[in-house]
Design an enzyme around this catalytic site. Structure first.
Site, PDB file in Angstrom:
ATOM      1  N   CYS A  39       0.837  -1.215   0.062  1.00 33.94           N
ATOM      2  CA  CYS A  39      -0.054  -0.182   0.331  1.00 33.94           C
ATOM      3  C   CYS A  39       0.680   1.229  -0.140  1.00 33.94           C
ATOM      4  CB  CYS A  39      -1.142   0.347   1.109  1.00 33.94           C
ATOM      5  SG  CYS A  39      -2.155   1.495   1.336  1.00 33.94           S
ATOM      6  N   ASP A  41       0.284   3.335   2.147  1.00 35.41           N
ATOM      7  CA  ASP A  41       0.098   4.009   3.203  1.00 35.41           C
ATOM      8  C   ASP A  41       1.858   4.679   3.655  1.00 35.41           C
ATOM      9  OD1 ASP A  41      -0.178   4.363   6.181  1.00 35.41           O
ATOM     10  OD2 ASP A  41      -1.848   3.522   5.484  1.00 35.41           O
TER      11      ASP A  41
END
Length: 198
Positions: A39, A41
């Site tokens: 991800c 993130d």
């Protein structure tokens, strides 16, 4: 931004000298053994989680660690996957989801993404995951994260380069879930290597 300049100076002063030989080799050779799809993130840092040295991981990061199923035409994810498998010859591909994923939370909780239409369109690559996670009624974010990793592994197998490498045993697929709060990495069932402990 000043802290980045300080970080670069510290890297050049303290880190690079200790790894000068490694960087000298990497300047002329690029042979990572693993493609890591994670991800975007900022809390999920593949090299930190795996303690990999520079040159060990070829990394693709997307919102929700999504890998669209193969379609004709080029896109960045497909090109990265194809390059890793066909040119670099990676032996392992990891799709890594994580706890508290904003993309999966938005889907599980039905967030209004009308102000972010590109994000909404991108997250449609998780429709199958959402449908499976919602089969019992309400959608649990942790369950959706796991379903999504499995779905992205299935999507990966639709890419011709991956399908060929799987058929000849040249590559193995792995599904992981990283827990941000406790640092553990769980290997999902039916993947190709043992469970990893913290």
């Amino acid at each position: 931004m000043p802290h980045f300049a300080e970080g670069i100076a510290r890297f050049q002063r303290e880190v690079f000298p200790a790894k000068a030989g490694l960087f000298a080799r990497l300047a002329t050779a690029h042979r990572p053994g693993t493609l890591f799809i994670g991800c975007s993130d900022a809390r999920v840092v593949p090299e930190l989680i795996t303690q990999a040295d520079p040159g060990e991981l070829f990394v693709i990061r997307t919102a929700g660690n999504l890998v669209p199923a193969h379609t004709p035409g080029a896109d960045g994810v497909t090109a990265g996957v194809e390059y890793a498998v066909t040119v670099l010859g990676v032996r392992d591909i990891v799709v890594c989801g994580h706890s508290a994923c904003g993309a999966m939370t938005a889907l599980a909780e039905g967030h209004d993404l009308s102000a972010a239409p590109a994000v909404a369109a991108w997250l449609r690559h998780a429709d199958a995951s959402l449908a499976r996670a919602a089969a019992g009624g309400t959608v649990d974010v942790a369950a959706l994260v796991r379903e999504n990793v499995a779905a992205q592994l299935a999507n990966l197998a639709t890419h011709p380069s991956v399908a060929r490498a799987l058929a000849t045993g040249e590559v193995r697929l792995h599904g992981w879930v990283f827990d941000i709060a406790d640092g553990t990495v769980e290997e999902l069932p039916a993947t190709a290597s043992p469970v990893l402990a913290a």
